[in-house]
Design a protein around this motif. Structure first.
Motif, PDB file in Angstrom:
ATOM      1  N   THR A 130      46.941 -35.169  54.069  1.00 24.03           N
ATOM      2  CA  THR A 130      46.840 -34.366  52.808  1.00 24.03           C
ATOM      3  C   THR A 130      45.156 -33.840  52.881  1.00 24.03           C
ATOM      4  O   THR A 130      44.358 -34.635  53.486  1.00 24.03           O
TER       5      THR A 130
ATOM      6  N   ASP B 137      42.528 -31.633  50.495  1.00 23.92           N
ATOM      7  CA  ASP B 137      42.211 -30.436  49.268  1.00 23.92           C
ATOM      8  C   ASP B 137      41.027 -29.420  49.629  1.00 23.92           C
ATOM      9  O   ASP B 137      40.526 -28.687  48.818  1.00 23.92           O
TER      10      ASP B 137
ATOM     11  N   PRO C 273      45.003 -30.840  46.542  1.00 20.78           N
ATOM     12  CA  PRO C 273      45.766 -31.205  47.702  1.00 20.78           C
ATOM     13  C   PRO C 273      47.197 -30.703  48.000  1.00 20.78           C
ATOM     14  O   PRO C 273      48.018 -30.234  47.399  1.00 20.78           O
TER      15      PRO C 273
ATOM     16  N   VAL D 120      49.598 -30.418  51.869  1.00 17.59           N
ATOM     17  CA  VAL D 120      49.873 -31.222  53.257  1.00 17.59           C
ATOM     18  C   VAL D 120      49.823 -30.200  54.377  1.00 17.59           C
ATOM     19  O   VAL D 120      50.327 -29.067  54.402  1.00 17.59           O
TER      20      VAL D 120
ATOM     21  N   THR E 216      51.217 -33.916  48.503  1.00 21.32           N
ATOM     22  CA  THR E 216      50.658 -35.298  48.742  1.00 21.32           C
ATOM     23  C   THR E 216      51.834 -36.347  49.476  1.00 21.32           C
ATOM     24  O   THR E 216      52.858 -36.165  49.530  1.00 21.32           O
ATOM     25  N   GLU E 217      51.390 -37.385  50.282  1.00 20.10           N
ATOM     26  CA  GLU E 217      52.190 -38.290  50.656  1.00 20.10           C
ATOM     27  C   GLU E 217      53.048 -37.956  51.714  1.00 20.10           C
ATOM     28  O   GLU E 217      54.284 -38.301  51.583  1.00 20.10           O
TER      29      GLU E 217
ATOM     30  N   TYR F 133      57.381 -34.769  51.725  1.00 20.61           N
ATOM     31  CA  TYR F 133      56.150 -35.059  51.038  1.00 20.61           C
ATOM     32  C   TYR F 133      56.336 -35.174  49.579  1.00 20.61           C
ATOM     33  O   TYR F 133      57.541 -34.424  49.219  1.00 20.61           O
TER      34      TYR F 133
ATOM     35  N   ASN G 258      55.528 -33.634  45.604  1.00 18.66           N
ATOM     36  CA  ASN G 258      55.073 -32.701  44.831  1.00 18.66           C
ATOM     37  C   ASN G 258      55.320 -32.908  43.238  1.00 18.66           C
ATOM     38  O   ASN G 258      56.679 -32.575  42.922  1.00 18.66           O
TER      39      ASN G 258
ATOM     40  N   GLY H  85      45.978 -42.445  48.342  1.00 15.72           N
ATOM     41  CA  GLY H  85      46.682 -41.337  48.691  1.00 15.72           C
ATOM     42  C   GLY H  85      47.750 -41.445  49.802  1.00 15.72           C
ATOM     43  O   GLY H  85      48.587 -40.729  50.109  1.00 15.72           O
TER      44      GLY H  85
END
Length: 320
Positions: free
Chosen positions: A210, A212, A217, A219, A239-240, A252, A254, A288
């Motif tokens: 991830t 920014d 953020p 991916v 993220t993730e 991921y 959102n 995160g």
């Protein structure tokens, strides 16, 4: 379902929002909601790929970052409170076993052989990276130590490289690599933006993370052979990141949506992200890292649910 025994701490700042629900007018009239401190109860649930919750494995306060071992026999999970510690769930033995007892310990990941855990701990001051073998009964060993906080992200499938995040006061969150054979570390991505939550693909050629860099953020995926050419995979925030076991699919988060992307053609030919399912599952913590993992069966996930606190039933007013 198994319920984690209630902790005997006198206070737990992470199990309450510490908010006083009150208001005072200029004339001296006060209104407030009376009540006691409320704890936030979470459950580790098995979820189908359509978002349906199949079952709850166990419940407790402050659960975070579940990680299923590669042999699908055990789960390590964090319990966040006044101190955060790692606990182990063995499907064959059921009772949870506490693994850490010094400082705060979090962000645990399994080594590819499922014999050891790699995690972050501040027991020595800064958050360093340690290794622990749950079956060995010994103490944790330091893997990476420095003056800056560090959080492990992912081991390469051959256990040759550990991707982790280092937090630097000038460059923010950066991606680093540890060479397991030599013990040497080197930066992979360092910039003025934040890069974190690295995750190796099952074949070890790609790394999702991830960043920014564009102001929010998103991916990204890079090839280890050409780390200077990352490709943005998410389109409207993400993220993730987590690779599915079959290797060519990345998921991921959102918001409340779990997104899925086809990467069979590589990062340059990534498919259009689509929603796999949507649900109110607990999002990731300050690290995160993913706050979910693969399930024991294909097409399932381990995700955290949270019981909403009871709604207030009374409003009190005080005059003068």
């Amino acid at each position: 379902a198994y319920e984690i025994p209630k902790r005997d701490w006198s206070s737990d700042v992470c199990s309450s929002d510490l908010a006083a629900h009150c208001a005072v007018s200029s004339s001296g009239l006060m209104a407030y909601v009376p009540g006691e401190t409320q704890t936030v109860r979470r459950s580790l649930a098995v979820v189908r790929s359509d978002g349906t919750v199949i079952e709850s494995i166990f419940t407790g306060e402050g659960l975070e970052e579940p990680r299923l071992s590669g042999d699908k026999r055990r789960i390590v999970i964090g319990l966040r409170g006044r101190h955060t510690n790692l606990w182990l769930w063995d499907f064959a033995q059921a009772p949870l076993m506490r693994l850490t007892f010094e400082g705060d310990n979090f962000a645990a990941i399994w080594t590819p052989d499922a014999n050891a855990l790699t995690f972050s701990s501040n027991r020595g001051g800064a958050c360093d990276i340690f290794s622990l073998r749950p079956d060995a009964g010994g103490s944790a060993e330091l893997l990476v130590g420095s003056e800056f906080d560090k959080v492990p992200g992912s081991w390469s499938p051959d256990a040759a490289l550990l991707a982790y995040t280092e937090y630097h006061p000038e460059t923010g969150a950066d991606l680093w690599l540890l060479d397991a054979a030599t013990g040497e570390t080197r930066p992979l991505l360092r910039s003025r933006s934040n890069e974190y939550a690295p995750c190796f693909s099952p074949d070890g050629r790609l790394l999702a993370y991830t960043s920014d860099a564009n102001g929010r953020p998103e991916v990204y995926v890079l090839a280890l052979a050409t780390p200077d050419r990352p490709r943005q995979i998410s389109t409207d925030g993400g993220t993730e990141p987590l690779w599915l076991p079959e290797g060519a699919t990345l998921v991921y988060r959102n918001g409340d949506r779990l997104m899925v992307v086809d990467l069979r053609g590589g990062p340059e030919q990534a498919g259009v992200p689509r929603t796999l399912f949507e649900g109110r599952f607990v999002a990731g913590t300050f690290t995160g890292l993913t706050n979910y993992d693969h399930g024991t069966q294909p097409g399932t996930f381990l995700m955290l649910t949270e019981e909403p606190p009871p709604r207030p039933q009374q409003l009190s007013v005080v005059l003068n």
